[in-house]
Design a protein around this motif. Structure first.
Motif, PDB file in Angstrom:
ATOM      1  N   ALA A   1       0.807  -1.219   0.000  1.00  0.00           N
ATOM      2  CA  ALA A   1       0.000   0.000   0.000  1.00  0.00           C
ATOM      3  C   ALA A   1       0.842   1.271   0.000  1.00  0.00           C
ATOM      4  O   ALA A   1       1.978   1.293   0.446  1.00  0.00           O
ATOM      5  N   MET A   2       0.245   2.304  -0.518  1.00  0.00           N
ATOM      6  CA  MET A   2       0.835   3.636  -0.457  1.00  0.00           C
ATOM      7  C   MET A   2      -0.167   4.552   0.230  1.00  0.00           C
ATOM      8  O   MET A   2      -1.357   4.239   0.318  1.00  0.00           O
ATOM      9  N   LEU A   3       0.314   5.648   0.728  1.00  0.00           N
ATOM     10  CA  LEU A   3      -0.539   6.682   1.306  1.00  0.00           C
ATOM     11  C   LEU A   3      -0.444   7.894   0.408  1.00  0.00           C
ATOM     12  O   LEU A   3       0.571   8.111  -0.244  1.00  0.00           O
ATOM     13  N   SER A   4      -1.491   8.696   0.369  1.00  0.00           N
ATOM     14  CA  SER A   4      -1.390   9.949  -0.369  1.00  0.00           C
ATOM     15  C   SER A   4      -1.967  11.076   0.478  1.00  0.00           C
ATOM     16  O   SER A   4      -2.886  10.863   1.277  1.00  0.00           O
ATOM     17  N   PHE A   5      -1.363  12.233   0.321  1.00  0.00           N
ATOM     18  CA  PHE A   5      -1.729  13.408   1.109  1.00  0.00           C
ATOM     19  C   PHE A   5      -1.909  14.598   0.179  1.00  0.00           C
ATOM     20  O   PHE A   5      -1.232  14.684  -0.846  1.00  0.00           O
ATOM     21  N   PRO A   6      -2.783  15.534   0.534  1.00  0.00           N
ATOM     22  CA  PRO A   6      -2.873  16.760  -0.258  1.00  0.00           C
ATOM     23  C   PRO A   6      -1.490  17.431  -0.294  1.00  0.00           C
ATOM     24  O   PRO A   6      -0.786  17.469   0.736  1.00  0.00           O
ATOM     25  N   ALA A   7      -1.084  17.905  -1.435  1.00  0.00           N
ATOM     26  CA  ALA A   7       0.253  18.480  -1.590  1.00  0.00           C
ATOM     27  C   ALA A   7       0.557  19.571  -0.562  1.00  0.00           C
ATOM     28  O   ALA A   7       1.646  19.555   0.025  1.00  0.00           O
ATOM     29  N   PRO A   8      -0.354  20.518  -0.281  1.00  0.00           N
ATOM     30  CA  PRO A   8      -0.031  21.545   0.718  1.00  0.00           C
ATOM     31  C   PRO A   8       0.192  20.959   2.119  1.00  0.00           C
ATOM     32  O   PRO A   8       1.072  21.412   2.854  1.00  0.00           O
ATOM     33  N   SER A   9      -0.556  19.941   2.480  1.00  0.00           N
ATOM     34  CA  SER A   9      -0.383  19.304   3.790  1.00  0.00           C
ATOM     35  C   SER A   9       0.958  18.601   3.880  1.00  0.00           C
ATOM     36  O   SER A   9       1.646  18.661   4.902  1.00  0.00           O
ATOM     37  N   PHE A  10       1.357  17.921   2.807  1.00  0.00           N
ATOM     38  CA  PHE A  10       2.634  17.227   2.811  1.00  0.00           C
ATOM     39  C   PHE A  10       3.780  18.232   2.884  1.00  0.00           C
ATOM     40  O   PHE A  10       4.751  18.022   3.609  1.00  0.00           O
ATOM     41  N   ALA A  11       3.664  19.341   2.155  1.00  0.00           N
ATOM     42  CA  ALA A  11       4.700  20.381   2.204  1.00  0.00           C
ATOM     43  C   ALA A  11       4.828  20.947   3.617  1.00  0.00           C
ATOM     44  O   ALA A  11       5.944  21.169   4.104  1.00  0.00           O
ATOM     45  N   ALA A  12       3.705  21.164   4.296  1.00  0.00           N
ATOM     46  CA  ALA A  12       3.740  21.668   5.676  1.00  0.00           C
ATOM     47  C   ALA A  12       4.408  20.649   6.600  1.00  0.00           C
ATOM     48  O   ALA A  12       5.185  21.028   7.481  1.00  0.00           O
ATOM     49  N   PHE A  13       4.129  19.376   6.395  1.00  0.00           N
ATOM     50  CA  PHE A  13       4.749  18.327   7.190  1.00  0.00           C
ATOM     51  C   PHE A  13       6.268  18.331   7.000  1.00  0.00           C
ATOM     52  O   PHE A  13       7.033  18.294   7.971  1.00  0.00           O
ATOM     53  N   VAL A  14       6.723  18.397   5.760  1.00  0.00           N
ATOM     54  CA  VAL A  14       8.158  18.398   5.475  1.00  0.00           C
ATOM     55  C   VAL A  14       8.829  19.614   6.124  1.00  0.00           C
ATOM     56  O   VAL A  14       9.896  19.497   6.725  1.00  0.00           O
ATOM     57  N   GLU A  15       8.212  20.767   6.039  1.00  0.00           N
ATOM     58  CA  GLU A  15       8.781  21.965   6.657  1.00  0.00           C
ATOM     59  C   GLU A  15       8.863  21.825   8.168  1.00  0.00           C
ATOM     60  O   GLU A  15       9.846  22.245   8.785  1.00  0.00           O
ATOM     61  N   ALA A  16       7.852  21.225   8.781  1.00  0.00           N
ATOM     62  CA  ALA A  16       7.871  21.018  10.230  1.00  0.00           C
ATOM     63  C   ALA A  16       9.001  20.066  10.626  1.00  0.00           C
ATOM     64  O   ALA A  16       9.685  20.284  11.633  1.00  0.00           O
ATOM     65  N   VAL A  17       9.213  19.019   9.840  1.00  0.00           N
ATOM     66  CA  VAL A  17      10.296  18.081  10.121  1.00  0.00           C
ATOM     67  C   VAL A  17      11.651  18.777   9.987  1.00  0.00           C
ATOM     68  O   VAL A  17      12.560  18.552  10.789  1.00  0.00           O
ATOM     69  N   LYS A  18      11.787  19.638   9.007  1.00  0.00           N
ATOM     70  CA  LYS A  18      13.044  20.372   8.840  1.00  0.00           C
ATOM     71  C   LYS A  18      13.314  21.288  10.024  1.00  0.00           C
ATOM     72  O   LYS A  18      14.459  21.439  10.449  1.00  0.00           O
ATOM     73  N   ARG A  19      12.276  21.888  10.574  1.00  0.00           N
ATOM     74  CA  ARG A  19      12.437  22.794  11.718  1.00  0.00           C
ATOM     75  C   ARG A  19      12.733  22.047  13.008  1.00  0.00           C
ATOM     76  O   ARG A  19      13.381  22.587  13.904  1.00  0.00           O
ATOM     77  N   HIS A  20      12.260  20.823  13.116  1.00  0.00           N
ATOM     78  CA  HIS A  20      12.413  20.044  14.347  1.00  0.00           C
ATOM     79  C   HIS A  20      12.899  18.641  14.019  1.00  0.00           C
ATOM     80  O   HIS A  20      12.178  17.653  14.216  1.00  0.00           O
ATOM     81  N   PRO A  21      14.125  18.509  13.525  1.00  0.00           N
ATOM     82  CA  PRO A  21      14.613  17.177  13.134  1.00  0.00           C
ATOM     83  C   PRO A  21      14.773  16.271  14.349  1.00  0.00           C
ATOM     84  O   PRO A  21      15.075  16.717  15.450  1.00  0.00           O
ATOM     85  N   ARG A  22      14.547  15.011  14.113  1.00  0.00           N
ATOM     86  CA  ARG A  22      14.719  13.993  15.156  1.00  0.00           C
ATOM     87  C   ARG A  22      16.187  13.572  15.160  1.00  0.00           C
ATOM     88  O   ARG A  22      16.736  13.256  14.100  1.00  0.00           O
TER      89      ARG A  22
END
Length: 62
Positions: free
Chosen positions: A38-59
């Motif tokens: 299976a794959m998951l799909s997300f609205p492009a703006p939501s995915f972009a916001a997620f990526v930006e949040a990960v960049k700001r708070h890397p694990r």
């Protein structure tokens, strides 16, 4: 679909990462170790916001 691996692949054989594909209005995500599953799909703006949040708070790795 044109899949590409994350630039943050976790060393080794390069098989411990996710792949993404840009669709018309969504971003698809799948496990590179099991691409036929299976794959998951997300609205492009939501995915972009997620990526930006990960960049700001890397694990921390390790």
């Amino acid at each position: 679909m044109n899949w590409r691996k994350s630039t943050y692949s976790d060393g080794g054989e390069g098989d411990t990462c996710v792949e993404i594909a840009a669709l018309t209005t969504r971003i698809a995500v799948r496990d590179s170790k099991a691409p036929a599953r299976a794959m998951l799909s997300f609205p492009a703006p939501s995915f972009a916001a997620f990526v930006e949040a990960v960049k700001r708070h890397p694990r921390p790795r390790g």
